[in-house]
Design a protein around this motif. Structure first.
Motif, PDB file in Angstrom:
ATOM      1  N   MET A 276      74.565  70.233  33.342  1.00  0.00           N
ATOM      2  CA  MET A 276      76.010  70.227  33.133  1.00  0.00           C
ATOM      3  C   MET A 276      76.559  68.831  32.856  1.00  0.00           C
ATOM      4  N   GLU A 277      76.083  67.843  33.600  1.00  0.00           N
ATOM      5  CA  GLU A 277      76.666  66.508  33.524  1.00  0.00           C
ATOM      6  C   GLU A 277      76.057  65.630  32.437  1.00  0.00           C
ATOM      7  N   LYS A 278      74.767  65.797  32.171  1.00  0.00           N
ATOM      8  CA  LYS A 278      74.090  64.884  31.261  1.00  0.00           C
ATOM      9  C   LYS A 278      73.577  65.548  29.986  1.00  0.00           C
ATOM     10  N   SER A 279      73.984  66.792  29.746  1.00  0.00           N
ATOM     11  CA  SER A 279      73.472  67.517  28.587  1.00  0.00           C
ATOM     12  C   SER A 279      73.948  66.931  27.256  1.00  0.00           C
ATOM     13  N   ASP A 280      74.996  66.113  27.280  1.00  0.00           N
ATOM     14  CA  ASP A 280      75.496  65.501  26.042  1.00  0.00           C
ATOM     15  C   ASP A 280      74.419  64.669  25.356  1.00  0.00           C
ATOM     16  N   TYR A 281      73.541  64.077  26.135  1.00  0.00           N
ATOM     17  CA  TYR A 281      72.521  63.194  25.575  1.00  0.00           C
ATOM     18  C   TYR A 281      71.404  63.957  24.870  1.00  0.00           C
ATOM     19  N   ILE A 282      71.350  65.273  25.067  1.00  0.00           N
ATOM     20  CA  ILE A 282      70.304  66.085  24.429  1.00  0.00           C
ATOM     21  C   ILE A 282      70.367  65.957  22.916  1.00  0.00           C
ATOM     22  N   SER A 283      71.591  65.862  22.360  1.00  0.00           N
ATOM     23  CA  SER A 283      71.751  65.789  20.906  1.00  0.00           C
ATOM     24  C   SER A 283      71.208  64.487  20.333  1.00  0.00           C
ATOM     25  N   LEU A 284      70.966  63.479  21.174  1.00  0.00           N
ATOM     26  CA  LEU A 284      70.422  62.209  20.705  1.00  0.00           C
ATOM     27  C   LEU A 284      68.898  62.211  20.662  1.00  0.00           C
ATOM     28  N   LEU A 285      68.294  63.274  21.192  1.00  0.00           N
ATOM     29  CA  LEU A 285      66.834  63.348  21.272  1.00  0.00           C
ATOM     30  C   LEU A 285      66.310  64.451  20.368  1.00  0.00           C
ATOM     31  N   ASN A 286      65.253  64.154  19.646  1.00  0.00           N
ATOM     32  CA  ASN A 286      64.608  65.206  18.849  1.00  0.00           C
ATOM     33  C   ASN A 286      63.794  66.124  19.751  1.00  0.00           C
ATOM     34  N   SER A 287      63.413  65.612  20.907  1.00  0.00           N
ATOM     35  CA  SER A 287      62.604  66.382  21.846  1.00  0.00           C
ATOM     36  C   SER A 287      63.508  67.281  22.688  1.00  0.00           C
ATOM     37  N   SER A 288      62.984  68.416  23.108  1.00  0.00           N
ATOM     38  CA  SER A 288      63.728  69.321  23.991  1.00  0.00           C
ATOM     39  C   SER A 288      63.383  69.056  25.451  1.00  0.00           C
ATOM     40  N   PHE A 289      62.699  67.929  25.709  1.00  0.00           N
ATOM     41  CA  PHE A 289      62.219  67.613  27.058  1.00  0.00           C
ATOM     42  C   PHE A 289      63.342  67.659  28.082  1.00  0.00           C
ATOM     43  N   TYR A 290      64.483  67.036  27.756  1.00  0.00           N
ATOM     44  CA  TYR A 290      65.559  66.904  28.731  1.00  0.00           C
ATOM     45  C   TYR A 290      66.097  68.271  29.154  1.00  0.00           C
ATOM     46  N   SER A 291      66.412  69.117  28.174  1.00  0.00           N
ATOM     47  CA  SER A 291      66.967  70.427  28.503  1.00  0.00           C
ATOM     48  C   SER A 291      65.925  71.316  29.158  1.00  0.00           C
ATOM     49  N   VAL A 292      64.675  71.246  28.683  1.00  0.00           N
ATOM     50  CA  VAL A 292      63.607  72.069  29.264  1.00  0.00           C
ATOM     51  C   VAL A 292      63.380  71.683  30.718  1.00  0.00           C
ATOM     52  N   SER A 293      63.386  70.376  31.012  1.00  0.00           N
ATOM     53  CA  SER A 293      63.161  69.924  32.386  1.00  0.00           C
ATOM     54  C   SER A 293      64.265  70.443  33.312  1.00  0.00           C
ATOM     55  N   ALA A 294      65.501  70.487  32.802  1.00  0.00           N
ATOM     56  CA  ALA A 294      66.610  71.006  33.612  1.00  0.00           C
ATOM     57  C   ALA A 294      66.427  72.490  33.900  1.00  0.00           C
TER      58      ALA A 294
ATOM     59  N   GLN B 243      79.785  61.563  11.270  1.00  0.00           N
ATOM     60  CA  GLN B 243      79.519  62.290  10.038  1.00  0.00           C
ATOM     61  C   GLN B 243      79.878  63.765  10.211  1.00  0.00           C
ATOM     62  N   PRO B 244      80.287  64.432   9.131  1.00  0.00           N
ATOM     63  CA  PRO B 244      80.656  65.856   9.214  1.00  0.00           C
ATOM     64  C   PRO B 244      79.514  66.702   9.772  1.00  0.00           C
ATOM     65  N   GLY B 245      79.839  67.569  10.718  1.00  0.00           N
ATOM     66  CA  GLY B 245      78.843  68.449  11.317  1.00  0.00           C
ATOM     67  C   GLY B 245      78.021  67.810  12.423  1.00  0.00           C
ATOM     68  N   GLU B 246      78.272  66.529  12.700  1.00  0.00           N
ATOM     69  CA  GLU B 246      77.509  65.813  13.733  1.00  0.00           C
ATOM     70  C   GLU B 246      78.424  65.423  14.902  1.00  0.00           C
ATOM     71  N   GLU B 247      79.374  66.297  15.213  1.00  0.00           N
ATOM     72  CA  GLU B 247      80.337  65.987  16.275  1.00  0.00           C
ATOM     73  C   GLU B 247      79.662  65.789  17.623  1.00  0.00           C
ATOM     74  N   SER B 248      78.604  66.570  17.899  1.00  0.00           N
ATOM     75  CA  SER B 248      77.922  66.444  19.191  1.00  0.00           C
ATOM     76  C   SER B 248      77.253  65.082  19.334  1.00  0.00           C
ATOM     77  N   VAL B 249      76.692  64.573  18.227  1.00  0.00           N
ATOM     78  CA  VAL B 249      76.065  63.242  18.251  1.00  0.00           C
ATOM     79  C   VAL B 249      77.128  62.172  18.478  1.00  0.00           C
ATOM     80  N   THR B 250      78.249  62.284  17.783  1.00  0.00           N
ATOM     81  CA  THR B 250      79.337  61.315  17.926  1.00  0.00           C
ATOM     82  C   THR B 250      79.838  61.266  19.364  1.00  0.00           C
ATOM     83  N   GLU B 251      80.076  62.442  19.947  1.00  0.00           N
ATOM     84  CA  GLU B 251      80.542  62.502  21.334  1.00  0.00           C
ATOM     85  C   GLU B 251      79.514  61.922  22.289  1.00  0.00           C
TER      86      GLU B 251
END
Length: 252
Positions: free
Chosen positions: A43-61, A136-144
């Motif tokens: 919930m708190e740190k999922s924003d950083y998932i969009s910066l990683l090509n790996s799914s490690f962070y979300s999978v570990s959660a 960039q358009p369509g990359e709002e999650s990365v920008t945030e």
């Protein structure tokens, strides 16, 4: 009053029974802690998932959440087996404890190996992601995620603030900034027009090192919780084996 022909439990068996019951309460609380850490991570740190090509962070959660649920269920089974003095249920409980213990060992090894790969991925891809996808358009999650990362960790750019010079958005004709406004120590609209150290996080360094430190600290927390639960499991398995041996054959 005891049923005719039923032998009372010995003092040692009664002690084992309540020790195992106390262990299961602790085990259940530990499962709740693991579940809470998993939910907090997601919930708190999922924003950083969009910066990683790996799914490690979300999978570990999700693994933490699943592990917490399994531990809680196992603790409930252990309480039932202990209070009802059911040898068959004690075997199920012992197998579950052993299964979770082996999973913890495997998960620990995989987490260590995956972290090495994730660390290398961060170094290779974070700079490119920030330069090519920010605003960039369509990359709002990365920008945030980038804005939150720079403000939360007090950093600017991937390695340092000069990384933003090659950013597609910074180079665009309509943009007046040298760095994003989230690099500013006191963010405000167009504050990124000045890149003086008094205005932006310039001497504090880039975000890669700080993000690496954060992920590593998360792994340390997970590791510490895992070691604590593993120790509890070893104690629980010992108590379970002792109680199983001390219980007489029951007509269940």
């Amino acid at each position: 009053m005891e049923a005719q022909g039923e032998k009372p439990l010995s003092c040692g068996t009664i002690c084992l029974k309540y020790l195992l019951f106390l262990f299961n309460i602790l085990f259940w609380l530990a499962g709740g802690a693991v579940l809470a850490v998993g939910v907090w991570t997601l919930m708190e740190k999922s924003d950083y998932i969009s910066l990683l090509n790996s799914s490690f962070y979300s999978v570990s959660a999700y693994i933490l959440i699943a592990a917490g649920v399994i531990v809680i269920v196992t603790g409930i089974i252990g309480c039932c087996a202990t209070l009802k003095e059911m040898r068959s249920l004690l075997i199920v409980y012992l197998v579950l404890l052993l299964f979770i213990f082996l999973l913890e060992i495997i998960a620990g090894l995989l987490a260590y190996i995956t972290y090495q790969e994730l660390d290398e991925e961060l170094r290779q891809n974070l700079k490119v992601t920030m330069q090519q996808k920010y605003q960039q358009p369509g990359e709002e999650s990365v920008t945030e995620a980038v804005d939150k990362l720079q403000q939360e960790f007090k950093c600017c750019g991937s390695h340092n603030s000069t990384d933003w010079r090659d950013c597609v958005w910074i180079q665009s004709a309509e943009n007046e900034r040298l760095v994003p406004d989230s690099c500013c120590k006191t963010p405000s609209n167009l504050c990124g027009r000045r890149d003086h150290p008094s205005n932006i996080y310039k001497v504090e360094g880039g975000c890669i090192m700080k993000l690496e430190e954060f992920i590593l600290s998360q792994l340390y927390i997970i590791g510490a919780v895992g070691l604590g639960i593993a120790f509890l499991q070893l104690v629980g398995m010992m108590f379970t084996c002792c109680l199983y041996q001390n219980l007489k054959e029951d007509p269940y």
